[in-house]
Motif scaffolding. Structure first.
Motif, PDB file in Angstrom:
ATOM      1  N   CYS A  58       0.843  -1.200   0.000  1.00 29.95           N
ATOM      2  CA  CYS A  58       0.000   0.000   0.000  1.00 29.95           C
ATOM      3  C   CYS A  58       0.879   1.252   0.000  1.00 29.95           C
ATOM      4  O   CYS A  58       1.957   1.264   0.600  1.00 29.95           O
ATOM      5  N   PRO A  59       0.411   2.321  -0.664  1.00 29.06           N
ATOM      6  CA  PRO A  59       1.194   3.555  -0.705  1.00 29.06           C
ATOM      7  C   PRO A  59       1.035   4.389   0.560  1.00 29.06           C
ATOM      8  O   PRO A  59       0.121   4.167   1.356  1.00 29.06           O
ATOM      9  N   ASP A  60       1.941   5.336   0.732  1.00 33.78           N
ATOM     10  CA  ASP A  60       1.878   6.302   1.837  1.00 33.78           C
ATOM     11  C   ASP A  60       2.139   7.670   1.203  1.00 33.78           C
ATOM     12  O   ASP A  60       3.261   8.178   1.209  1.00 33.78           O
ATOM     13  N   ALA A  61       1.086   8.251   0.631  1.00 35.88           N
ATOM     14  CA  ALA A  61       1.222   9.461  -0.181  1.00 35.88           C
ATOM     15  C   ALA A  61       1.822  10.629   0.594  1.00 35.88           C
ATOM     16  O   ALA A  61       2.604  11.419   0.046  1.00 35.88           O
ATOM     17  N   ASP A  62       1.462  10.786   1.883  1.00 34.40           N
ATOM     18  CA  ASP A  62       1.952  11.940   2.641  1.00 34.40           C
ATOM     19  C   ASP A  62       3.229  11.635   3.420  1.00 34.40           C
ATOM     20  O   ASP A  62       3.749  12.495   4.135  1.00 34.40           O
ATOM     21  N   GLY A  63       3.717  10.389   3.322  1.00 35.20           N
ATOM     22  CA  GLY A  63       4.995  10.039   3.942  1.00 35.20           C
ATOM     23  C   GLY A  63       5.030  10.135   5.452  1.00 35.20           C
ATOM     24  O   GLY A  63       6.083  10.388   6.032  1.00 35.20           O
ATOM     25  N   ASP A  64       3.892   9.903   6.109  1.00 30.69           N
ATOM     26  CA  ASP A  64       3.858  10.029   7.565  1.00 30.69           C
ATOM     27  C   ASP A  64       3.986   8.688   8.279  1.00 30.69           C
ATOM     28  O   ASP A  64       3.834   8.605   9.499  1.00 30.69           O
ATOM     29  N   GLY A  65       4.274   7.627   7.508  1.00 36.13           N
ATOM     30  CA  GLY A  65       4.439   6.317   8.117  1.00 36.13           C
ATOM     31  C   GLY A  65       3.151   5.576   8.351  1.00 36.13           C
ATOM     32  O   GLY A  65       3.149   4.506   8.951  1.00 36.13           O
ATOM     33  N   VAL A  66       2.039   6.134   7.860  1.00 35.27           N
ATOM     34  CA  VAL A  66       0.740   5.468   7.955  1.00 35.27           C
ATOM     35  C   VAL A  66       0.255   5.210   6.527  1.00 35.27           C
ATOM     36  O   VAL A  66       0.080   6.163   5.761  1.00 35.27           O
ATOM     37  N   PRO A  67       0.080   3.928   6.110  1.00 30.56           N
ATOM     38  CA  PRO A  67      -0.341   3.664   4.732  1.00 30.56           C
ATOM     39  C   PRO A  67      -1.708   4.282   4.434  1.00 30.56           C
ATOM     40  O   PRO A  67      -2.553   4.399   5.334  1.00 30.56           O
ATOM     41  N   ASP A  68      -1.896   4.658   3.181  1.00 33.69           N
ATOM     42  CA  ASP A  68      -3.115   5.370   2.797  1.00 33.69           C
ATOM     43  C   ASP A  68      -4.385   4.620   3.157  1.00 33.69           C
ATOM     44  O   ASP A  68      -5.405   5.233   3.493  1.00 33.69           O
ATOM     45  N   ASN A  69      -4.351   3.274   3.077  1.00 32.93           N
ATOM     46  CA  ASN A  69      -5.577   2.524   3.362  1.00 32.93           C
ATOM     47  C   ASN A  69      -5.947   2.545   4.847  1.00 32.93           C
ATOM     48  O   ASN A  69      -7.052   2.149   5.223  1.00 32.93           O
ATOM     49  N   LYS A  70      -5.025   3.002   5.701  1.00 33.39           N
ATOM     50  CA  LYS A  70      -5.313   3.128   7.134  1.00 33.39           C
ATOM     51  C   LYS A  70      -5.195   4.579   7.609  1.00 33.39           C
ATOM     52  O   LYS A  70      -5.290   4.852   8.799  1.00 33.39           O
ATOM     53  N   ASP A  71      -4.987   5.489   6.658  1.00 34.77           N
ATOM     54  CA  ASP A  71      -4.747   6.901   6.979  1.00 34.77           C
ATOM     55  C   ASP A  71      -6.049   7.684   6.825  1.00 34.77           C
ATOM     56  O   ASP A  71      -6.617   7.767   5.742  1.00 34.77           O
ATOM     57  N   ASP A  72      -6.530   8.249   7.958  1.00 37.83           N
ATOM     58  CA  ASP A  72      -7.761   9.039   7.902  1.00 37.83           C
ATOM     59  C   ASP A  72      -7.540  10.383   7.221  1.00 37.83           C
ATOM     60  O   ASP A  72      -8.510  11.055   6.845  1.00 37.83           O
ATOM     61  N   CYS A  73      -6.259  10.775   7.067  1.00 35.65           N
ATOM     62  CA  CYS A  73      -5.919  12.035   6.404  1.00 35.65           C
ATOM     63  C   CYS A  73      -4.772  11.752   5.426  1.00 35.65           C
ATOM     64  O   CYS A  73      -3.635  12.180   5.648  1.00 35.65           O
ATOM     65  N   PRO A  74      -5.038  10.996   4.328  1.00 33.20           N
ATOM     66  CA  PRO A  74      -3.953  10.526   3.455  1.00 33.20           C
ATOM     67  C   PRO A  74      -3.232  11.630   2.685  1.00 33.20           C
ATOM     68  O   PRO A  74      -2.140  11.402   2.179  1.00 33.20           O
ATOM     69  N   ALA A  75      -3.821  12.826   2.590  1.00 34.32           N
ATOM     70  CA  ALA A  75      -3.201  13.891   1.794  1.00 34.32           C
ATOM     71  C   ALA A  75      -2.327  14.822   2.623  1.00 34.32           C
ATOM     72  O   ALA A  75      -1.640  15.691   2.075  1.00 34.32           O
ATOM     73  N   VAL A  76      -2.330  14.672   3.956  1.00 33.81           N
ATOM     74  CA  VAL A  76      -1.538  15.555   4.804  1.00 33.81           C
ATOM     75  C   VAL A  76      -0.854  14.722   5.884  1.00 33.81           C
ATOM     76  O   VAL A  76      -1.461  13.830   6.471  1.00 33.81           O
ATOM     77  N   ALA A  77       0.429  14.985   6.126  1.00 34.35           N
ATOM     78  CA  ALA A  77       1.190  14.208   7.101  1.00 34.35           C
ATOM     79  C   ALA A  77       0.653  14.405   8.505  1.00 34.35           C
ATOM     80  O   ALA A  77       0.321  15.530   8.911  1.00 34.35           O
ATOM     81  N   GLY A  78       0.560  13.293   9.235  1.00 40.81           N
ATOM     82  CA  GLY A  78       0.035  13.372  10.589  1.00 40.81           C
ATOM     83  C   GLY A  78       0.738  12.414  11.520  1.00 40.81           C
ATOM     84  O   GLY A  78       1.892  12.028  11.298  1.00 40.81           O
ATOM     85  N   LEU A  79       0.044  12.009  12.571  1.00 38.48           N
ATOM     86  CA  LEU A  79       0.612  11.163  13.612  1.00 38.48           C
ATOM     87  C   LEU A  79       0.048   9.751  13.531  1.00 38.48           C
ATOM     88  O   LEU A  79      -1.142   9.572  13.239  1.00 38.48           O
ATOM     89  N   LYS A  80       0.887   8.758  13.800  1.00 39.78           N
ATOM     90  CA  LYS A  80       0.414   7.377  13.798  1.00 39.78           C
ATOM     91  C   LYS A  80      -0.672   7.171  14.852  1.00 39.78           C
ATOM     92  O   LYS A  80      -1.626   6.428  14.636  1.00 39.78           O
ATOM     93  N   THR A  81      -0.512   7.819  15.999  1.00 41.33           N
ATOM     94  CA  THR A  81      -1.481   7.652  17.077  1.00 41.33           C
ATOM     95  C   THR A  81      -2.855   8.205  16.722  1.00 41.33           C
ATOM     96  O   THR A  81      -3.851   7.861  17.355  1.00 41.33           O
ATOM     97  N   LEU A  82      -2.901   9.088  15.717  1.00 43.31           N
ATOM     98  CA  LEU A  82      -4.170   9.675  15.288  1.00 43.31           C
ATOM     99  C   LEU A  82      -4.522   9.216  13.870  1.00 43.31           C
ATOM    100  O   LEU A  82      -5.158   9.943  13.115  1.00 43.31           O
TER     101      LEU A  82
END
Length: 453
Positions: free
Chosen positions: A246-270
């Motif tokens: 799976c990709p990680d478009a914002d490079g925050d270490g959270v894959p896009d399929n599990k990222d509630d904010c895939p377009a902006v870097a955030g925190l794994k805990t959130l």
């Protein structure tokens, strides 16, 4: 030449009926082309020597036509067995040490062969034995033969190799001499079933109905990210191996399929969403994203005097830390789980041998117990001391009392009200393990905590 035409017509007919889509084994068909040598030397008959006397007399006995003179077609059956049809031509210019007038030689033979490939366990060298029969013409006079064959294949690749074979052909008529025929030629295997056309035969294809890659045993990698679809959580999007494709478009270490904010870097805990004011509430859910506040108030900084997570407006005990479940007031009694935890701590308190003083490593355990006592200021507890059976009952009774009181004194000295705690010793009573082993005695030397109110 009329017989030669018949032979090649028969070979073409066999080739035309090959069905490459109906087989279960890889490369069940093989064709071979090469040259053959015929040795018409009498084979031990009428006192003319032993059968193998002149077997290797290449110069005097072998008749070789210096051109393509052998064609064969083979079909694999099963369990190492295959069947072969072969046609050969030659010119006989010598019979043993005698010369001949360039007699024509034609042969059409069928052979059942057994391969010893599984026995020698080599991908290159494949010996075999064969038995069969055929019809041979010498100077246009023909007779049937019974054939025994010994040979081997040397495979340069999965499909291409060299065949070396020697056949003993026993004639059924006196006018045709029993003789040897040796063949060397090029072999080409083909006909393996490949339903999806991906170059991996169905026998070895883990995904026989879907085109794939050889590297993945014939299974596809639709997004070309180096992870086959069956192991790719995002098979249609190129991604990273660490995220199972799976990709990680914002490079925050959270894959896009599990990222509630895939377009902006955030925190794994959130779940990949940012928290600008670092209050633990994701900006997308924070009604005051630039001002820290508790989650209970949607991230806005309303007052929580006792810091228990319950806003003062909802806190029935605003000046005393409590729990959300108890509307901001402290819980009166510890839970069953907390009492179990207290006793787990208490049983691991280590005392100096024969004394009521603590070993250094027990201080952290006492501090952990203190936290639970402090959490419930209204609850009262009984501390009960026990010993093993070593020593006299009287001394063990006194030791258990001193140790129970030592725990009580430490808790009182560290802020727990003395009227909340009682201490009593029970000596050797109520063992929880055997006193006949060192481990059992260790378990029996303990302090237990009971809730009294």
């Amino acid at each position: 030449m009329k017989n030669l035409s018949r032979i090649f017509f028969a070979m073409l007919l066999l080739l035309s009926f090959s069905n490459v889509s109906a087989q279960d084994e890889n490369n069940p068909w093989a064709i071979g082309v090469g040259v053959n040598a015929v040795d018409l030397y009498p084979t031990g008959e009428d006192g003319q020597g032993e059968i193998f006397d002149e077997y290797f007399n290449f110069g005097d006995h072998y008749n070789i036509l210096p051109s393509l003179s052998s064609v064969s077609v083979s079909r694999y059956l099963s369990d190492g067995f295959s069947i072969t049809a072969a046609g050969t031509i030659n010119e006989i210019s010598k019979v043993g040490d005698a010369s001949a007038d360039d007699l024509s030689y034609y042969g059409l033979d069928g052979t059942v062969r057994y391969s010893f490939a599984s026995l020698v366990n080599s991908p290159i060298f494949e010996p075999y034995l064969g038995v069969g029969g055929g019809y041979t013409w010498v100077d246009e006079v023909g007779a049937g033969t019974l054939n025994g064959t010994l040979g081997f294949n040397l495979w340069f690749s999965e499909n291409i190799g060299v065949t070396v074979q020697s056949s003993y052909k026993h004639a059924f008529e006196d006018y045709l001499p029993t003789h040897f025929q040796h063949t060397v030629g090029l072999a080409l295997k083909f006909g393996g079933k490949d339903t999806d056309g991906d170059g991996v035969y169905d026998k070895d294809d883990a995904c026989p109905d879907v085109p794939g890659l050889e590297a993945f045993n014939g299974c596809p990698d639709s997004d070309n990210d180096g992870i086959e679809d069956s192991k790719d959580d995002c098979p249609n999007e190129a991604g990273l191996a660490e995220f199972n494709g799976c990709p990680d478009a914002d490079g925050d270490g959270v894959p896009d399929n599990k990222d509630d904010c895939p377009a902006v870097a955030g925190l794994k805990t959130l779940n990949g969403c940012p928290d600008a004011d670092a209050d633990g509430v994701a900006d997308k859910d924070d009604e005051c994203p630039n001002e820290a506040g508790p989650a209970a108030n949607k991230g806005c900084p309303w007052k929580d005097t006792d810091g228990d997570g319950v806003l003062d407006k909802d806190d029935k005990c605003p000046n005393e830390a409590g729990t959300v479940a108890n509307n901001g007031c402290p819980e009166v009694k510890p839970t069953v789980e907390e009492m179990e935890t207290l006793n787990e701590y208490a049983r691991t308190i280590l005392f100096d041998t024969g004394k009521s003083t603590f070993k250094k490593e027990s201080i952290q355990t006492l501090e952990s117990m203190h936290a639970i006592f402090h959490k419930y200021p209204q609850a009262t507890f009984a501390l009960e001391g026990y010993t093993d059976s070593v020593g006299s009952e009287k001394s063990n009774q006194l030791l258990s009392e001193r140790r129970a009181n030592a725990v009580r004194d430490w808790l009182i000295a560290n802020g727990i009200k003395q009227d909340r705690l009682t201490a009593k010793g029970f000596g050797e009573e109520n063992p929880i393990d055997s006193n006949t082993t060192a481990a059992g005695r260790t378990n029996n030397r303990r302090v237990e905590v009971k809730l009294t109110n």
